[in-house]
Every structure is written in C-alpha cells, then in structure tokens.
Design an enzyme around this catalytic site. Sequence first.
Site, short mmCIF file in Angstrom:
data_model
loop_
_atom_site.label_atom_id
_atom_site.label_comp_id
_atom_site.label_asym_id
_atom_site.label_seq_id
_atom_site.Cartn_x
_atom_site.Cartn_y
_atom_site.Cartn_z
N THR A 1 13.07 -7.20 -10.20
CA THR A 1 12.59 -8.58 -10.37
C THR A 1 11.37 -8.80 -9.51
O THR A 1 11.35 -8.41 -8.34
CB THR A 1 13.72 -9.57 -10.01
OG1 THR A 1 14.82 -9.31 -10.88
CG2 THR A 1 13.26 -11.02 -10.18
N SER B 1 -3.19 -3.62 -0.73
CA SER B 1 -2.08 -4.28 -0.05
C SER B 1 -2.41 -5.73 0.28
O SER B 1 -3.50 -6.03 0.77
CB SER B 1 -1.78 -3.50 1.24
OG SER B 1 -0.83 -4.19 2.01
N GLY B 2 -1.45 -6.63 0.05
CA GLY B 2 -1.69 -8.07 0.23
C GLY B 2 -1.86 -8.52 1.68
O GLY B 2 -2.65 -9.41 1.96
N HIS B 3 -1.11 -7.90 2.60
CA HIS B 3 -1.12 -8.45 3.97
C HIS B 3 -2.37 -8.07 4.76
O HIS B 3 -2.54 -8.50 5.90
CB HIS B 3 0.17 -8.07 4.73
CG HIS B 3 0.29 -6.64 5.15
ND1 HIS B 3 0.12 -6.24 6.45
CD2 HIS B 3 0.59 -5.52 4.45
CE1 HIS B 3 0.32 -4.94 6.53
NE2 HIS B 3 0.60 -4.48 5.33
N CYS C 1 0.80 1.81 12.47
CA CYS C 1 1.84 2.76 12.10
C CYS C 1 1.90 3.93 13.07
O CYS C 1 2.93 4.55 13.24
CB CYS C 1 1.59 3.31 10.71
SG CYS C 1 1.39 2.02 9.52
N GLY D 1 0.80 -1.22 0.00
CA GLY D 1 0.00 0.00 0.00
C GLY D 1 0.84 1.27 0.00
O GLY D 1 0.53 2.23 -0.72
N THR D 2 1.89 1.28 0.79
CA THR D 2 2.73 2.49 0.89
C THR D 2 3.34 2.82 -0.48
O THR D 2 3.33 3.98 -0.91
CB THR D 2 3.83 2.28 1.95
OG1 THR D 2 3.20 2.04 3.21
CG2 THR D 2 4.75 3.48 2.05
N GLN E 1 -8.01 -0.80 2.89
CA GLN E 1 -8.92 -1.38 3.88
C GLN E 1 -10.30 -1.73 3.28
O GLN E 1 -11.20 -2.12 4.02
CB GLN E 1 -9.11 -0.43 5.06
CG GLN E 1 -7.85 -0.15 5.86
CD GLN E 1 -7.37 -1.31 6.71
OE1 GLN E 1 -8.08 -2.30 6.92
NE2 GLN E 1 -6.14 -1.22 7.19
C1 LIG Z 1 -5.51 2.76 4.64
C2 LIG Z 1 -4.11 2.26 4.51
N1 LIG Z 1 -3.34 2.69 3.49
C3 LIG Z 1 -2.08 2.25 3.32
C4 LIG Z 1 -1.51 1.34 4.19
C5 LIG Z 1 -0.11 0.90 3.96
O1 LIG Z 1 -0.04 -0.41 3.41
P1 LIG Z 1 1.28 -1.28 3.50
O2 LIG Z 1 1.42 -1.74 4.91
O3 LIG Z 1 1.06 -2.42 2.54
O4 LIG Z 1 2.41 -0.41 3.07
C6 LIG Z 1 -2.26 0.88 5.29
C7 LIG Z 1 -1.66 -0.03 6.27
O5 LIG Z 1 -1.94 0.03 7.45
C8 LIG Z 1 -3.60 1.34 5.45
O6 LIG Z 1 -4.37 0.92 6.44
#
Ligand SMILES: Cc1ncc(COP(=O)(O)O)c(C=O)c1O
Length: 384
Positions: free
Chosen positions: A238, A200-202, A325, A70-71, A180
């Site tokens: 890669t 985001s996968g996790h 975070c 996601g980041t 989310q």
């Molecule tokens: C709304 C939102 N955006 C972005 C992210 C970031 O994703 P990633 O952990 O895959 O970098 C998160 C992770 O907590 C999130 O909740």
Amino acid sequence: MEIYLDNSATTKPYPEVVDKMVVALTNQYGNPSAIYKKGIEVEREIKEIRRNIARSLGAKETEIYFTSGGTECNNTIIRSVANLNKKTKKHIISTCIEHPSVLNTLKDLEEQGFEVTYLPVDSQGKISIDDLKNAIKDDTFLVSTMHVNNEIGAIQPIEEIGKYLKALKQKVYFHVDAVQSYAKIKFRPSKYNIDFMSVSGHKLHGPKGIGFMYVKENNRIKPLLTGGGQEIGVRSGTENVPGIYGLGKAVEILNQDLQGTIDKIKSLRDLLKKEIVENIDNVKINSPEDGVCHVLNVSFRGVKGEVLLHYLEQKEIYVSTGSACSSKKKGSHVLNAIGLSAEEIEGAIRFSLSDLNTEEEIREVVKALKESVSDLRMIIGRRR
Ligand SMILES: Cc1ncc(COP(=O)(O)O)c(C=O)c1O
C-alpha cells in the site's frame, strides 16, 4: 539559535510539506486502490504528484515509481538488471566512492557470482572516461554511478558516460544514483541516455521513507517486493500516501524557482569557503572547485574532526565528519579514494547547506569554527 549544516544527511521538511502530510493523515486517509470516492481522491492526487515529478525531469509519468527511498531504489534497480541479465552476462562497472546502498548491493552480487569493476577517482573525486572505456568487456551489462558524491560533492561526467554507452554496439544499462543531485542540478535523464535513476525525498525537504525511481520507457524492472501489484507491479505494498504527498509538495516548492535556489545555496557555500580559508590557517578544501552547490568538505589539520563536531554541537551547530551512514565507522572510503593523508581524513568536516540557511548563519559558523579550531590546536599543542 540552531544552525543546521548537515543537509546531505537529511533536510528539514518545509512547513508546507508537513501541512500536506497532515492532510493525508487526517481527511485523505483512504486507500488509493479503493474504488469508492475516498480512495479515488487519493489516487488522483498521487497521479498529479507523479505527473509533476515527471515534468521536473522532462520524463513521462509512466517512468516514475515511488519507493521507500534511495536505498530501495538502488537495490531494486541494480538487483533487477543483474537478475534479468544473469543468464548471459556477469560484469558490472561502478566506482569506488558509491554510497553503501550501492557498494553493499554489489558486494552481495559478487558473492552470487557477478564480477564488479570499481573505477578509481582522481583527487577531485572524478572517474576517467578512459578508465571506463578500458573496463568494458563483452559481458558488461550495467554501469552504475552516483551523479553527485555525498561526502565531497564531486559531480561525475554522466553526460559523457551516457553518450559513450549509447554509442556502444552492445547494450549496457546506465543507472545513476541521483540522490544528491536531483533538485541541486538541472538535468534530464533522457538527454544523458540514463536508463534508471534513484531519488530520495528526505534530501530535498521532503519526508523520510519515500523516494522514487526513474525507469526509462520500455526498460523492465524485476520487483524486489511482490504482492498486491501497486506501482504497476513494480513495487507492491500500500502506497506511503503521507510520504508521497510530502515529497510531492517539496518537489512543487523546489521547482517554483530551482535555479534561484541553486544560486542561493551556491553563494552561501562560496561564502563559507572564502571565510574559512581567510580566517583559519592550515586547512585543506576537499571539495572540487566545480562541485555541487550544497557540499563543502574541509580538513582542519591537527584537529580531530569528530571532536570539532562535538565542540560545534555545543553551540547548536550541526555538521558531519562524513556521510551519516558511515560516520560510526573509521576512515571515509571517499576521502581515502581521493588520496588524503591520515591527518587530513581525521580532520575532515562536511558542511552541507540548503536554501533554509542564511548568510548570518554562515558568519556565525565561521566564528565558532575559528574559536574551536584554535582551542583544539592549543590543547593538542600543550600535550605534545
Ligand atoms: C548518494 C546517496 N545514495 C543513496 C542514499 C540513500 O538514501 P535513503 O536514505 O533515502 O535510503 C544516500 C543517503 O545518504 C545518498 O547520499
């Protein structure tokens, strides 16, 4: 028995996800760019996964690009749109409750000379369309908003936003952070006029360090990473093959019965809410009534959320005080934005659920909460 209720922070990978990743780490370890059989079999598998992900969104496979999560999606998209428009336009609209991967990217762009309007939210965590309309300027080129807030589960009116932006005379790109909401809400980005989206996968029982961007056909991306030209030049490096295999398996499992999964999580969330309200006094539900299925944020007045978290941890119950975070920082920007008092912010706990939770777990958690909150209030009462 461990009870994990911090699924907005991360999820436990499905066993099938782990098995699939092992395949990529043992037999299918070839480089997907290689032109012999061992590479081609991996390239084919990635193509199939990309097609499956695209299908889950009613999108084309050429609109899906793998990233590290996601980041990276948020950084790539926002910085790219800013870079490609900087000669003529300077103004971006976002909200004050975004994830730090958006807020800190925007802060960086402000230092580079861009102007950002951060829309406020109401007590339910929602922006107002009128505020958005009033914020549009001649040189606005991007609206970036999350679909679902990670701390309270508020859902933004992205359909309305998309409609409004489409009707404007000027082109304003629409980016949605769907980290989310993907696999928690059924939707199609094309229906909502979304230009770019982050996933985001996790957060969906896949592995960490993998995600994907949706980039609407004909929209350009200026890559953050340049190099060997993987992902049609949009994201060099890669491919994270074990990550892609794991994410692909998670998406495949979730889409077998997505509505059933959503309904199950929602009924567990509703049970948790009902049991808390009925069994513990002096609480405030911070998540909106019409919020996403998996998040329930509650303030236990007179209690420090962080202390309660550690009380629960001793019983192997895992929850959060805010987003992972920002949990090391003081005072959530989201809870502040929805107008909670200092006491309510301090006593806030976020429960976030998944389809791996059970009703029995929810009842166990409420029992533990009742005891812990009562103990803590007694200790604090004695000190006063
Ligand atoms: C709304 C939102 N955006 C972005 C992210 C970031 O994703 P990633 O952990 O895959 O970098 C998160 C992770 O907590 C999130 O909740």
